[in-house]
Design a protein around this motif. Sequence first.
Motif, PDB file in Angstrom:
ATOM      1  N   ASP A 138     -12.862  -6.347  21.343  1.00 21.43           N
ATOM      2  CA  ASP A 138     -13.334  -7.557  20.648  1.00 21.43           C
ATOM      3  C   ASP A 138     -12.747  -7.698  19.250  1.00 21.43           C
ATOM      4  N   ALA A 139     -11.713  -6.931  18.932  1.00 20.22           N
ATOM      5  CA  ALA A 139     -11.060  -7.048  17.620  1.00 20.22           C
ATOM      6  C   ALA A 139      -9.592  -6.711  17.779  1.00 20.22           C
ATOM      7  N   GLY A 140      -8.808  -7.073  16.788  1.00 23.81           N
ATOM      8  CA  GLY A 140      -7.386  -6.774  16.830  1.00 23.81           C
ATOM      9  C   GLY A 140      -7.082  -5.483  16.105  1.00 23.81           C
ATOM     10  N   GLN A 141      -6.049  -5.493  15.285  1.00 22.31           N
ATOM     11  CA  GLN A 141      -5.634  -4.293  14.574  1.00 22.31           C
ATOM     12  C   GLN A 141      -6.596  -3.969  13.427  1.00 22.31           C
ATOM     13  N   VAL A 142      -6.684  -2.684  13.136  1.00 22.43           N
ATOM     14  CA  VAL A 142      -7.527  -2.215  12.038  1.00 22.43           C
ATOM     15  C   VAL A 142      -6.722  -1.203  11.221  1.00 22.43           C
ATOM     16  N   TYR A 143      -6.648  -1.448   9.924  1.00 24.54           N
ATOM     17  CA  TYR A 143      -5.959  -0.533   9.017  1.00 24.54           C
ATOM     18  C   TYR A 143      -6.911  -0.118   7.900  1.00 24.54           C
ATOM     19  N   VAL A 144      -6.838   1.145   7.532  1.00 22.47           N
ATOM     20  CA  VAL A 144      -7.467   1.627   6.301  1.00 22.47           C
ATOM     21  C   VAL A 144      -6.328   2.076   5.405  1.00 22.47           C
ATOM     22  N   VAL A 145      -6.167   1.406   4.260  1.00 22.25           N
ATOM     23  CA  VAL A 145      -5.012   1.675   3.405  1.00 22.25           C
ATOM     24  C   VAL A 145      -5.458   2.110   2.016  1.00 22.25           C
ATOM     25  N   LEU A 146      -4.580   2.854   1.364  1.00 25.58           N
ATOM     26  CA  LEU A 146      -4.752   3.228  -0.029  1.00 25.58           C
ATOM     27  C   LEU A 146      -3.741   2.417  -0.824  1.00 25.58           C
ATOM     28  N   CYS A 147      -4.239   1.570  -1.713  1.00 22.80           N
ATOM     29  CA  CYS A 147      -3.328   0.710  -2.470  1.00 22.80           C
ATOM     30  C   CYS A 147      -3.656   0.779  -3.958  1.00 22.80           C
ATOM     31  N   SER A 148      -2.736   0.296  -4.762  1.00 21.85           N
ATOM     32  CA  SER A 148      -2.967   0.262  -6.205  1.00 21.85           C
ATOM     33  C   SER A 148      -3.900  -0.898  -6.546  1.00 21.85           C
ATOM     34  N   ALA A 149      -4.631  -0.767  -7.631  1.00 25.53           N
ATOM     35  CA  ALA A 149      -5.504  -1.848  -8.081  1.00 25.53           C
ATOM     36  C   ALA A 149      -4.697  -3.080  -8.445  1.00 25.53           C
ATOM     37  N   ASP A 150      -3.495  -2.877  -8.992  1.00 30.13           N
ATOM     38  CA  ASP A 150      -2.629  -4.003  -9.343  1.00 30.13           C
ATOM     39  C   ASP A 150      -2.265  -4.818  -8.109  1.00 30.13           C
ATOM     40  N   SER A 151      -1.959  -4.120  -7.011  1.00 29.26           N
ATOM     41  CA  SER A 151      -1.612  -4.813  -5.774  1.00 29.26           C
ATOM     42  C   SER A 151      -2.800  -5.607  -5.240  1.00 29.26           C
ATOM     43  N   LEU A 152      -3.988  -5.036  -5.359  1.00 29.56           N
ATOM     44  CA  LEU A 152      -5.192  -5.724  -4.886  1.00 29.56           C
ATOM     45  C   LEU A 152      -5.494  -6.944  -5.743  1.00 29.56           C
ATOM     46  N   TYR A 180       0.827  -1.203   0.000  1.00 25.89           N
ATOM     47  CA  TYR A 180       0.000   0.000   0.000  1.00 25.89           C
ATOM     48  C   TYR A 180       0.861   1.253   0.000  1.00 25.89           C
ATOM     49  N   GLN A 181       0.228   2.390  -0.362  1.00 28.01           N
ATOM     50  CA  GLN A 181       0.948   3.664  -0.418  1.00 28.01           C
ATOM     51  C   GLN A 181       0.804   4.478   0.866  1.00 28.01           C
ATOM     52  N   ASP A 182      -0.385   4.450   1.453  1.00 26.57           N
ATOM     53  CA  ASP A 182      -0.641   5.249   2.649  1.00 26.57           C
ATOM     54  C   ASP A 182      -1.637   4.514   3.520  1.00 26.57           C
ATOM     55  N   LYS A 194      -8.050  -8.587 -16.635  1.00 28.36           N
ATOM     56  CA  LYS A 194      -7.925  -9.783 -17.472  1.00 28.36           C
ATOM     57  C   LYS A 194      -8.068  -9.440 -18.950  1.00 28.36           C
ATOM     58  N   LYS A 195      -8.804  -8.363 -19.243  1.00 35.44           N
ATOM     59  CA  LYS A 195      -8.958  -7.931 -20.632  1.00 35.44           C
ATOM     60  C   LYS A 195      -7.708  -7.245 -21.169  1.00 35.44           C
ATOM     61  N   GLY A 196      -6.749  -7.002 -20.274  1.00 40.43           N
ATOM     62  CA  GLY A 196      -5.504  -6.377 -20.696  1.00 40.43           C
ATOM     63  C   GLY A 196      -5.437  -4.887 -20.448  1.00 40.43           C
ATOM     64  N   ASN A 197      -6.420  -4.332 -19.742  1.00 41.62           N
ATOM     65  CA  ASN A 197      -6.417  -2.899 -19.462  1.00 41.62           C
ATOM     66  C   ASN A 197      -5.333  -2.544 -18.441  1.00 41.62           C
ATOM     67  N   ASP A 198      -4.816  -1.349 -18.563  1.00 43.59           N
ATOM     68  CA  ASP A 198      -3.788  -0.843 -17.651  1.00 43.59           C
ATOM     69  C   ASP A 198      -4.460  -0.277 -16.399  1.00 43.59           C
ATOM     70  N   LEU A 199      -4.134  -0.847 -15.224  1.00 43.98           N
ATOM     71  CA  LEU A 199      -4.715  -0.373 -13.967  1.00 43.98           C
ATOM     72  C   LEU A 199      -3.692   0.364 -13.102  1.00 43.98           C
ATOM     73  N   SER A 200      -2.581   0.775 -13.704  1.00 42.58           N
ATOM     74  CA  SER A 200      -1.503   1.394 -12.929  1.00 42.58           C
ATOM     75  C   SER A 200      -1.921   2.711 -12.286  1.00 42.58           C
ATOM     76  N   GLN A 201      -2.934   3.389 -12.846  1.00 40.59           N
ATOM     77  CA  GLN A 201      -3.381   4.671 -12.280  1.00 40.59           C
ATOM     78  C   GLN A 201      -4.574   4.520 -11.339  1.00 40.59           C
ATOM     79  N   VAL A 202      -5.020   3.293 -11.148  1.00 39.22           N
ATOM     80  CA  VAL A 202      -6.212   3.051 -10.320  1.00 39.22           C
ATOM     81  C   VAL A 202      -5.796   2.785  -8.884  1.00 39.22           C
ATOM     82  N   GLN A 203      -6.433   3.501  -7.965  1.00 38.08           N
ATOM     83  CA  GLN A 203      -6.203   3.283  -6.535  1.00 38.08           C
ATOM     84  C   GLN A 203      -7.504   2.858  -5.870  1.00 38.08           C
ATOM     85  N   VAL A 204      -7.376   2.090  -4.787  1.00 36.28           N
ATOM     86  CA  VAL A 204      -8.544   1.556  -4.079  1.00 36.28           C
ATOM     87  C   VAL A 204      -8.344   1.731  -2.579  1.00 36.28           C
ATOM     88  N   ILE A 205      -9.402   2.079  -1.877  1.00 34.38           N
ATOM     89  CA  ILE A 205      -9.367   2.166  -0.417  1.00 34.38           C
ATOM     90  C   ILE A 205      -9.769   0.803   0.154  1.00 34.38           C
TER      91      ILE A 205
END
Length: 224
Positions: free
Chosen positions: A56-70, A45-47, A157-168
């Motif tokens: 009742d829960a452990g660690q919690v992270y909210v991250v911003l990552c690239s679509a490729d990483s996901l 992730y980037q941030d 899978k269709k071959g599209n470039d997702l390098s500019q896509v980010q996901v929370i």
Amino acid sequence: MAEENAGAQSKKCTEYTVSIQQIDEERLLAIAKANRNEYQATLEYQDSIQFGELEDAGQVYVVLCSADSLVRILTNEDGLIRANMFDDNVRDYQGDTDVNQEMEATLSANPVNFVLYNNGITIVCDKLESKSKILNIKNPQIVNGCQTCNSLYKVKKKGNDLSQVQVIVKVIEATMPEVTQGIVKGTNRQNIVYEEAFETIRQSHRTGGFLQCYADGGALQGLL
């Protein structure tokens, strides 16, 4: 009917195709773990924002990552999507719905803005560790965001470039079943919003447009 079928004959098919693949011990172990839903994912992730340990829960992270990483953690060694990562999701992938088609169109035509339009995904896991902007996630379950994940996978899978896509991505370490159940309910209980409701966000409604109606010789005129 008996006379019509009198000349019919049954033929046994003796031709079939067999595909044999050789796999090593490591690959066999990976298949066995996948069948038991045992999976160690590594999400880069980037941030991030860390909430710390909650009751009742452990660690919690909210991250911003690239679509490729996901997409990398969504797919197995054969490039297929890991369907068992959605076992705890109350919705299956809905296919070519209007919403999914809009997501795919944004990914293709306006990838930078995808993160602005999308709610992100929620992952629940057994154990969570963070080191050098990498989350090590044990046995991840995507409890919200099935449509987003499948749309990303489909476009990639269709071959599209997702390098500019980010996901929370929200990742929650939850070992208690009741906590996981509460997260599933909380993240999937949205009220239905009909398409007509989005008319209220049109620019004409937001810039103080008004409708003035009056009768003139029996005719009704509207001014905007």
